[in-house]
Enzyme design. Structure first.
Site, short mmCIF file in Angstrom:
data_model
loop_
_atom_site.label_atom_id
_atom_site.label_comp_id
_atom_site.label_asym_id
_atom_site.label_seq_id
_atom_site.Cartn_x
_atom_site.Cartn_y
_atom_site.Cartn_z
N GLY A 19 90.28 -2.16 57.88
CA GLY A 19 90.84 -2.13 59.22
C GLY A 19 91.75 -3.31 59.52
O GLY A 19 92.56 -3.74 58.70
N ILE A 20 91.62 -3.84 60.72
CA ILE A 20 92.43 -4.98 61.13
C ILE A 20 92.19 -6.16 60.20
O ILE A 20 93.12 -6.88 59.82
CB ILE A 20 92.12 -5.35 62.59
CG1 ILE A 20 92.70 -4.29 63.53
CG2 ILE A 20 92.69 -6.73 62.93
CD1 ILE A 20 92.33 -4.49 64.99
N ASP A 39 82.49 -10.57 54.24
CA ASP A 39 82.18 -9.28 54.87
C ASP A 39 80.80 -8.83 54.48
O ASP A 39 80.35 -9.09 53.35
CB ASP A 39 83.22 -8.23 54.45
CG ASP A 39 83.31 -7.07 55.42
OD1 ASP A 39 82.32 -6.31 55.54
OD2 ASP A 39 84.37 -6.91 56.04
N VAL A 66 77.67 -12.19 59.88
CA VAL A 66 77.99 -13.21 60.87
C VAL A 66 76.92 -13.35 61.95
O VAL A 66 76.88 -14.38 62.64
CB VAL A 66 79.37 -12.94 61.53
CG1 VAL A 66 80.48 -13.02 60.50
CG2 VAL A 66 79.39 -11.62 62.28
N ASN A 93 87.02 -12.34 62.66
CA ASN A 93 87.42 -10.96 62.89
C ASN A 93 86.25 -9.98 62.89
O ASN A 93 86.37 -8.89 63.45
CB ASN A 93 88.44 -10.54 61.82
CG ASN A 93 88.75 -9.06 61.89
OD1 ASN A 93 89.47 -8.60 62.76
ND2 ASN A 93 88.18 -8.30 60.95
N TYR A 160 80.79 -3.77 74.66
CA TYR A 160 81.88 -4.25 73.81
C TYR A 160 82.82 -5.13 74.62
O TYR A 160 83.21 -6.22 74.17
CB TYR A 160 82.63 -3.07 73.22
CG TYR A 160 83.82 -3.44 72.37
CD1 TYR A 160 83.65 -3.90 71.06
CD2 TYR A 160 85.11 -3.33 72.87
CE1 TYR A 160 84.74 -4.24 70.29
CE2 TYR A 160 86.21 -3.67 72.10
CZ TYR A 160 86.02 -4.14 70.81
OH TYR A 160 87.11 -4.49 70.04
N LYS A 164 83.70 -9.19 73.98
CA LYS A 164 85.03 -9.73 73.74
C LYS A 164 85.44 -10.72 74.83
O LYS A 164 86.21 -11.66 74.57
CB LYS A 164 86.04 -8.60 73.62
CG LYS A 164 85.84 -7.75 72.36
CD LYS A 164 85.91 -8.60 71.09
CE LYS A 164 85.87 -7.76 69.84
NZ LYS A 164 86.00 -8.55 68.59
#
Length: 264
Positions: A19-20, A39, A66, A93, A160, A164
């Site tokens: 993805g990003i 990851d 993480v 990320n 979510y 953020k």
């Protein structure tokens, strides 16, 4: 086209296997950085590192959760093992998103999303504060992945959005904390980005709205002033800029990569 502006820099990208995150890894490598792809999906990360190395880049993979502080705290030694030097750049990320009506979000969903997105960013920034290379010539920097949803409200993923918003708050706090040491801390807030997650988002949100599959995606794109979805490459370009010396006098800021969806 890239300009190798990150030549000889060493970067860590959490959640960099797809993805990003994958787009960011590819851009940083193209700009000259050596990259540790950290990851939870180690096989994906290793496959990407192998591909990049075969093309003449310098990349390595590490399994990192993480949300687990002890796992994050292993990153500096993993970087040293891979590249023989400390890292200069951290991209926070790694993230997850689930979809549910605001009034029905469960404690388990809340904990999962906040643990990865908010707590994971905190642990990653704390680790970088201790381990990042603070030689001024290395232009030490942290870039965190926020979201335009940190600025907006949504009936379908309030947990979510909250996570953020926490990322943006952490960016400001760590920017102030680390500025005396010459470490810049900034955020990128993507809007609607064309990744596999959007196939899931469309399915889930369309179902929650009670509309046909594809409807959520179409209506969301129609609301974007530039009239299209963004790409991981769009996000990666802003990330690379914030990581570079071109942004040497920018800290505590957030770039919205949203096609005009959010204008501040």
């Amino acid at each position: 086209m890239t300009d190798r502006r990150l030549q000889d820099r060493i970067a860590v990208v959490t959640g960099g296997a797809q993805g990003i995150g994958e787009g960011i890894v590819r851009r940083l490598v193209a700009d000259g950085a050596r990259v540790l792809i950290a990851d939870l999906q180690y096989d994906r990360a290793a496959a990407l590192a192998d591909e990049l190395n075969a093309a003449g880049a310098s990349a390595a993979a590490a399994r990192v959760d993480v949300a687990d502080k002890s796992s994050v705290d292993e990153i500096p030694s993993q970087v040293e093992d891979a590249f023989g030097a400390p890292f200069d750049l951290l991209v926070c990320n790694a993230g997850v998103q689930t979809f549910q009506h605001a009034v029905d979000v469960s404690a388990e969903e809340w904990d999962r999303v906040l643990d990865v997105n908010a707590r994971g960013t905190l642990f990653s920034m704390q680790m970088a504060a201790r381990a990042i290379n603070t030689d001024p010539t290395s232009f030490p920097a942290i870039v965190a992945m926020a979201s335009i949803q940190a600025r907006l409200g949504s009936p379908y993923y309030p947990h979510y959005s909250a996570s953020k918003a926490a990322v943006l708050s952490l960016v400001r706090s760590f920017a102030v904390t680390l500025a005396p040491r010459g470490i810049r801390v900034n955020a990128v807030a993507p809007g609607v980005i064309d990744t596999p997650l959007w196939a899931v988002a469309d399915e889930k949100i369309s179902a929650l709205k009670g509309v046909a599959p594809g409807s959520a995606r179409e209506s969301r794109i129609a609301a974007v002033p530039l009239g299209r979805m963004g790409t991981p490459e769009d996000v990666a370009a802003s990330t690379s800029f914030l990581a570079s010396s071109d942004a040497s006098y920018i800290t505590g800021e957030c770039i919205h990569v949203s096609g005009g969806d959010v204008m501040l």
